[in-house]
Write a protein that holds these residues in place. Sequence first.
Motif, PDB file in Angstrom:
ATOM      1  N   HIS A   1       9.554  11.724 -12.740  1.00  0.00           N
ATOM      2  CA  HIS A   1       8.636  12.083 -11.952  1.00  0.00           C
ATOM      3  C   HIS A   1       8.812  11.929 -10.455  1.00  0.00           C
ATOM      4  CE1 HIS A   1       5.811  11.018 -15.782  1.00  0.00           C
ATOM      5  NE2 HIS A   1       6.337  12.083 -15.942  1.00  0.00           N
ATOM      6  N   ASP A   2       7.974  12.722  -9.784  1.00  0.00           N
ATOM      7  CA  ASP A   2       8.309  12.926  -8.593  1.00  0.00           C
ATOM      8  C   ASP A   2       7.083  12.304  -7.586  1.00  0.00           C
ATOM      9  OD1 ASP A   2       7.521  16.418  -8.216  1.00  0.00           O
ATOM     10  OD2 ASP A   2       6.202  14.817  -8.937  1.00  0.00           O
ATOM     11  N   THR A   3       6.099  11.802  -8.283  1.00  0.00           N
ATOM     12  CA  THR A   3       4.959  11.168  -7.683  1.00  0.00           C
ATOM     13  C   THR A   3       4.545   9.818  -8.385  1.00  0.00           C
ATOM     14  OG1 THR A   3       4.025  13.166  -7.531  1.00  0.00           O
ATOM     15  CG2 THR A   3       2.337  11.463  -7.250  1.00  0.00           C
TER      16      THR A   3
ATOM     17  N   MET B   1      -4.854   3.088  -4.618  1.00  0.00           N
ATOM     18  CA  MET B   1      -4.714   2.577  -3.446  1.00  0.00           C
ATOM     19  C   MET B   1      -3.730   3.719  -2.588  1.00  0.00           C
ATOM     20  SD  MET B   1      -3.590  -1.281  -4.430  1.00  0.00           S
ATOM     21  CE  MET B   1      -3.429  -1.734  -2.841  1.00  0.00           C
ATOM     22  N   PHE B   2      -2.507   3.833  -3.151  1.00  0.00           N
ATOM     23  CA  PHE B   2      -1.529   4.705  -2.576  1.00  0.00           C
ATOM     24  C   PHE B   2      -0.787   5.619  -3.545  1.00  0.00           C
ATOM     25  CE2 PHE B   2      -1.471   2.355   1.264  1.00  0.00           C
ATOM     26  CZ  PHE B   2      -1.399   0.789   0.865  1.00  0.00           C
ATOM     27  N   SER B   3      -0.404   6.707  -2.861  1.00  0.00           N
ATOM     28  CA  SER B   3       0.436   7.858  -3.746  1.00  0.00           C
ATOM     29  C   SER B   3       1.456   8.160  -2.957  1.00  0.00           C
ATOM     30  CB  SER B   3      -0.469   8.849  -4.297  1.00  0.00           C
ATOM     31  OG  SER B   3       0.561   9.661  -5.115  1.00  0.00           O
ATOM     32  N   TYR B   4       2.647   8.440  -3.510  1.00  0.00           N
ATOM     33  CA  TYR B   4       3.898   8.777  -2.919  1.00  0.00           C
ATOM     34  C   TYR B   4       4.393  10.127  -3.710  1.00  0.00           C
ATOM     35  CZ  TYR B   4       4.996   5.521   0.914  1.00  0.00           C
ATOM     36  OH  TYR B   4       4.693   4.788   1.860  1.00  0.00           O
ATOM     37  N   ASN B   5       4.714  10.951  -2.875  1.00  0.00           N
ATOM     38  CA  ASN B   5       5.390  12.224  -3.608  1.00  0.00           C
ATOM     39  C   ASN B   5       6.660  12.300  -2.837  1.00  0.00           C
ATOM     40  OD1 ASN B   5       6.020  15.222  -3.432  1.00  0.00           O
ATOM     41  ND2 ASN B   5       5.369  14.917  -5.383  1.00  0.00           N
ATOM     42  N   ASN B   6       7.901  12.172  -3.775  1.00  0.00           N
ATOM     43  CA  ASN B   6       9.257  12.351  -3.080  1.00  0.00           C
ATOM     44  C   ASN B   6       9.459  11.628  -1.805  1.00  0.00           C
ATOM     45  OD1 ASN B   6      10.515  14.102  -4.910  1.00  0.00           O
ATOM     46  ND2 ASN B   6       9.361  15.945  -4.127  1.00  0.00           N
ATOM     47  N   LYS B   7       8.998  10.318  -1.717  1.00  0.00           N
ATOM     48  CA  LYS B   7       9.247   9.379  -0.917  1.00  0.00           C
ATOM     49  C   LYS B   7       8.167   9.587   0.502  1.00  0.00           C
ATOM     50  CE  LYS B   7      13.664   9.794  -0.052  1.00  0.00           C
ATOM     51  NZ  LYS B   7      14.886   9.471   0.739  1.00  0.00           N
ATOM     52  N   GLU B   8       7.306  10.483   0.021  1.00  0.00           N
ATOM     53  CA  GLU B   8       6.287  10.750   1.356  1.00  0.00           C
ATOM     54  C   GLU B   8       4.901  10.270   1.041  1.00  0.00           C
ATOM     55  OE1 GLU B   8       5.937  14.977   2.230  1.00  0.00           O
ATOM     56  OE2 GLU B   8       4.339  14.722   3.763  1.00  0.00           O
ATOM     57  N   LEU B   9       4.331   9.568   1.772  1.00  0.00           N
ATOM     58  CA  LEU B   9       2.818   8.976   1.350  1.00  0.00           C
ATOM     59  C   LEU B   9       1.872  10.247   1.575  1.00  0.00           C
ATOM     60  CD1 LEU B   9       1.041   6.674   1.111  1.00  0.00           C
ATOM     61  CD2 LEU B   9       0.679   6.622   3.886  1.00  0.00           C
TER      62      LEU B   9
ATOM     63  N   PHE C   1      -1.301  -4.344   3.369  1.00  0.00           N
ATOM     64  CA  PHE C   1      -0.553  -3.621   2.152  1.00  0.00           C
ATOM     65  C   PHE C   1       0.427  -2.680   2.707  1.00  0.00           C
ATOM     66  CE2 PHE C   1      -2.846  -5.674  -1.505  1.00  0.00           C
ATOM     67  CZ  PHE C   1      -3.854  -6.104  -0.952  1.00  0.00           C
ATOM     68  N   SER C   2       1.372  -2.650   2.365  1.00  0.00           N
ATOM     69  CA  SER C   2       2.466  -1.718   2.780  1.00  0.00           C
ATOM     70  C   SER C   2       3.294  -1.266   1.521  1.00  0.00           C
ATOM     71  CB  SER C   2       3.412  -2.071   4.103  1.00  0.00           C
ATOM     72  OG  SER C   2       3.861  -3.413   3.841  1.00  0.00           O
ATOM     73  N   PRO C   3       3.096  -0.081   1.034  1.00  0.00           N
ATOM     74  CA  PRO C   3       4.065   0.352   0.334  1.00  0.00           C
ATOM     75  C   PRO C   3       5.348   0.953   0.832  1.00  0.00           C
ATOM     76  CG  PRO C   3       2.537   2.164   0.788  1.00  0.00           C
ATOM     77  CD  PRO C   3       2.083   0.874   1.802  1.00  0.00           C
ATOM     78  N   LYS C   4       6.255   1.014  -0.037  1.00  0.00           N
ATOM     79  CA  LYS C   4       7.624   1.662   0.194  1.00  0.00           C
ATOM     80  C   LYS C   4       8.228   2.211  -0.642  1.00  0.00           C
ATOM     81  CE  LYS C   4       8.873  -1.153   4.617  1.00  0.00           C
ATOM     82  NZ  LYS C   4       7.290  -1.458   4.779  1.00  0.00           N
TER      83      LYS C   4
ATOM     84  N   THR D   1      -2.480  17.862  -0.224  1.00  0.00           N
ATOM     85  CA  THR D   1      -1.243  18.511  -0.457  1.00  0.00           C
ATOM     86  C   THR D   1      -0.989  19.346  -1.786  1.00  0.00           C
ATOM     87  OG1 THR D   1      -0.304  16.372  -1.171  1.00  0.00           O
ATOM     88  CG2 THR D   1      -0.462  17.000   1.224  1.00  0.00           C
ATOM     89  N   GLY D   2      -1.695  18.860  -2.830  1.00  0.00           N
ATOM     90  CA  GLY D   2      -1.387  19.407  -4.004  1.00  0.00           C
ATOM     91  C   GLY D   2      -0.202  18.965  -4.815  1.00  0.00           C
ATOM     92  N   THR D   3       0.256  17.637  -4.303  1.00  0.00           N
ATOM     93  CA  THR D   3       1.382  16.937  -4.879  1.00  0.00           C
ATOM     94  C   THR D   3       1.016  15.636  -5.590  1.00  0.00           C
ATOM     95  OG1 THR D   3       1.922  16.115  -2.791  1.00  0.00           O
ATOM     96  CG2 THR D   3       3.093  18.347  -3.431  1.00  0.00           C
ATOM     97  N   ALA D   4      -0.082  15.489  -5.651  1.00  0.00           N
ATOM     98  CA  ALA D   4      -0.288  14.214  -6.170  1.00  0.00           C
ATOM     99  C   ALA D   4      -1.907  14.210  -6.932  1.00  0.00           C
ATOM    100  CB  ALA D   4      -0.465  13.186  -5.152  1.00  0.00           C
ATOM    101  N   SER D   5      -2.036  13.319  -7.867  1.00  0.00           N
ATOM    102  CA  SER D   5      -3.391  13.479  -8.466  1.00  0.00           C
ATOM    103  C   SER D   5      -4.223  12.338  -8.317  1.00  0.00           C
ATOM    104  CB  SER D   5      -3.025  13.500 -10.074  1.00  0.00           C
ATOM    105  OG  SER D   5      -2.189  14.670 -10.347  1.00  0.00           O
TER     106      SER D   5
END
Lengths: 112, 117
Positions: A29-31, A46-54, A64-67, B99-103
């Motif tokens: 998965h990428d997210t 709380m957070f979501s990352y897609n391909n390492k981007e917040l 709270f700091s996601p990485k 961004t359409g990249t996360a749900s």
Amino acid sequence: DTAVSQTPKYLVTQMGNDKSIKCEQNLGHDTMYWYKQDSKKFLKIMFSYNNKELIINETVPNRFSPKSPDKAHLNLHINSLELGDSAVYFCASSRGQAYHLFFGSGTQLSVL
Amino acid sequence: AQSVTQPDIHITVSEGASLELRCNYSYGATPYLFWYVQSPGQGLQLLLKYFSGDTLVQGIKGFEAEFKRSQSSFNLRKPSVHWSDAAEYFCAVGALSPTGTASKLTFGTGTRLQVTL
């Protein structure tokens, strides 16, 4: 083979400490996401990352700091832990717009 | 903003009896709806999802749910409950990030199902 794995499963610590929770997914998965489940079982993103981007940051305290070192990993670091941080933290992943989230088994954090 | 209401906090049914768990949502556009199940000490597992099309959707473990736009509901049903179905059930509505990249899933507060033998 565990799809979304988090470590540790249990974390007991004192107020004021700093701790980290790690998450890894082997689904390609990428997210990835962090959700918090409080004592009343309420789940909140709380957070979501897609391909390492917040992508999503839901006004979580900056303690709270996601990485995300790569798209298969999303870690959560918490500074200066407070009693109110006690909860179950779930990591999840999805394939971008797929909506279907795969969840890990959770990390139960207890702050004393 | 989207929201989900699960009016029943706790439901008890006898094994073999039918089950209906209620879910009402609030969302400005076409909703994407989900039911997840959480067994004690476990993560959440997807039971079923509705995106579009047939309003009666089938899921795993014999569960089904019906989307009713006029009632803003997405109730979960099972004709005959098994003891192993005892768990916490969460309804959720999904939206894409800007961004359409996360749900972004917004969950209800859950319904705890107890099954008596």
